[in-house]
Design a protein around this motif. Structure first.
Motif, PDB file in Angstrom:
ATOM      1  N   GLY A  95       0.831  -1.201   0.000  1.00  0.00           N
ATOM      2  CA  GLY A  95       0.000   0.000   0.000  1.00  0.00           C
ATOM      3  C   GLY A  95       0.861   1.244   0.000  1.00  0.00           C
ATOM      4  O   GLY A  95       2.083   1.171  -0.070  1.00  0.00           O
ATOM      5  N   ASP A 125      -5.283  -0.923   0.046  1.00  0.00           N
ATOM      6  CA  ASP A 125      -5.858   0.290   0.641  1.00  0.00           C
ATOM      7  C   ASP A 125      -5.254   0.478   2.034  1.00  0.00           C
ATOM      8  O   ASP A 125      -5.709  -0.146   2.987  1.00  0.00           O
ATOM      9  CB  ASP A 125      -7.385   0.097   0.700  1.00  0.00           C
ATOM     10  CG  ASP A 125      -8.075   1.197   1.499  1.00  0.00           C
ATOM     11  OD1 ASP A 125      -7.395   2.113   1.993  1.00  0.00           O
ATOM     12  OD2 ASP A 125      -9.314   1.122   1.623  1.00  0.00           O
ATOM     13  N   THR A 178      -3.998   3.836   3.075  1.00  0.00           N
ATOM     14  CA  THR A 178      -3.864   5.260   3.428  1.00  0.00           C
ATOM     15  C   THR A 178      -5.185   5.991   3.180  1.00  0.00           C
ATOM     16  O   THR A 178      -6.159   5.390   2.710  1.00  0.00           O
ATOM     17  CB  THR A 178      -2.780   5.957   2.579  1.00  0.00           C
ATOM     18  OG1 THR A 178      -3.301   6.149   1.245  1.00  0.00           O
ATOM     19  CG2 THR A 178      -1.494   5.161   2.504  1.00  0.00           C
ATOM     20  N   GLN A 226      -7.048   5.482  -0.088  1.00  0.00           N
ATOM     21  CA  GLN A 226      -7.818   4.242  -0.267  1.00  0.00           C
ATOM     22  C   GLN A 226      -7.300   3.318  -1.369  1.00  0.00           C
ATOM     23  O   GLN A 226      -8.072   2.687  -2.082  1.00  0.00           O
ATOM     24  CB  GLN A 226      -9.299   4.580  -0.508  1.00  0.00           C
ATOM     25  CG  GLN A 226      -9.902   5.264   0.701  1.00  0.00           C
ATOM     26  CD  GLN A 226     -11.274   5.842   0.444  1.00  0.00           C
ATOM     27  OE1 GLN A 226     -11.559   6.349  -0.645  1.00  0.00           O
ATOM     28  NE2 GLN A 226     -12.111   5.771   1.434  1.00  0.00           N
ATOM     29  N   GLY A 227      -5.996   3.282  -1.532  1.00  0.00           N
ATOM     30  CA  GLY A 227      -5.411   2.331  -2.484  1.00  0.00           C
ATOM     31  C   GLY A 227      -5.131   2.919  -3.852  1.00  0.00           C
ATOM     32  O   GLY A 227      -4.426   2.301  -4.662  1.00  0.00           O
ATOM     33  N   ILE A 282      -7.572  -3.076  -6.710  1.00  0.00           N
ATOM     34  CA  ILE A 282      -7.243  -2.739  -5.316  1.00  0.00           C
ATOM     35  C   ILE A 282      -7.947  -3.719  -4.367  1.00  0.00           C
ATOM     36  O   ILE A 282      -9.140  -3.991  -4.521  1.00  0.00           O
ATOM     37  CB  ILE A 282      -7.715  -1.304  -4.980  1.00  0.00           C
ATOM     38  CG1 ILE A 282      -7.006  -0.273  -5.853  1.00  0.00           C
ATOM     39  CG2 ILE A 282      -7.493  -0.991  -3.488  1.00  0.00           C
ATOM     40  CD1 ILE A 282      -7.628   1.123  -5.789  1.00  0.00           C
ATOM     41  N   GLY A 283      -7.196  -4.235  -3.403  1.00  0.00           N
ATOM     42  CA  GLY A 283      -7.807  -4.969  -2.295  1.00  0.00           C
ATOM     43  C   GLY A 283      -8.048  -6.443  -2.530  1.00  0.00           C
ATOM     44  O   GLY A 283      -7.386  -7.089  -3.349  1.00  0.00           O
TER      45      GLY A 283
END
Ligand code: RP5
Length: 174
Positions: free
Chosen positions: A69, A92, A94, A97-98, A119-120
């Motif tokens: 991240g 994600d 910070t 949010q990625g 992301i994620g």
């Protein structure tokens, strides 16, 4: 090399990435692909990262996956040190949010590709599936498992649609 020789190496920038990167591990376990997972940071432990990656091919690893991240340079640094294919998972971590990690990973300069996922958790899952797909180009057993995996996914959609019809009827909408 034994059957248990790791085929996939997963690197995470921090242990705080584990909850997401566990999704990659779950997929590899499901497909019975031996893997290993370490914490190594592009910024905090650059020498450890370079050492691990430079030895990866010689140790029998075939694909590397980097989850990180923030200003996520891990995948790019990994790709710089190896000719193995590198898959990136933006996390994600910070207030951005990625998006910060996604852009850092996907916007690689020409010559140093990394295959950047979403992301994620979805990206982490897809990183595992994508690694299996790469290994399956030379492994017919894995290729057969991928066919089954897709068939099961399709069957799941059909079931959901059938349940939707029941719900529409129960709600008096059909
Ligand atoms: C990145 O910074 C890591 O990959 C992690 O996503 C993020 C935060 O790390 P910690 O401060 O939780 O160790 O390098």
């Amino acid at each position: 090399m034994t059957e248990k020789t790791p085929q996939v190496g997963i690197l995470m920038g921090s242990d705080s990435d584990y909850a997401v990167m566990a999704e990659t591990a779950k997929i590899l376990k499901q497909f019975e692909v031996p893997f290993e997972m370490i914490v190594s940071s592009a910024h905090r432990t650059p020498e450890r990262t370079a050492e691990y990656v430079s030895q990866a091919r010689g140790r029998g690893l075939k694909v590397l996956i980097a989850g990180a991240g923030a200003a996520a340079h891990l995948a790019g640094v990994v790709a710089a040190e190896t000719t193995l294919p590198v898959i990136a998972v933006p996390i994600d971590a910070t207030s951005l949010q990625g998006l910060d990690a996604l852009l850092a990973m996907v916007q690689m300069p020409a010559g140093i590709p990394v295959a950047t996922m979403a992301i994620g958790a979805a990206g982490a899952r897809n990183a595992g599936i994508f690694a299996v797909q790469m290994l399956a180009t030379t492994d017919v057993v894995l290729a057969d498992k991928l066919v089954l995996f897709k068939e099961e996914m399709a069957a799941g959609v059909i079931k959901k649609s059938a349940r939707l019809q029941e719900k529409l009827r129960a709600d008096g909408l059909l």
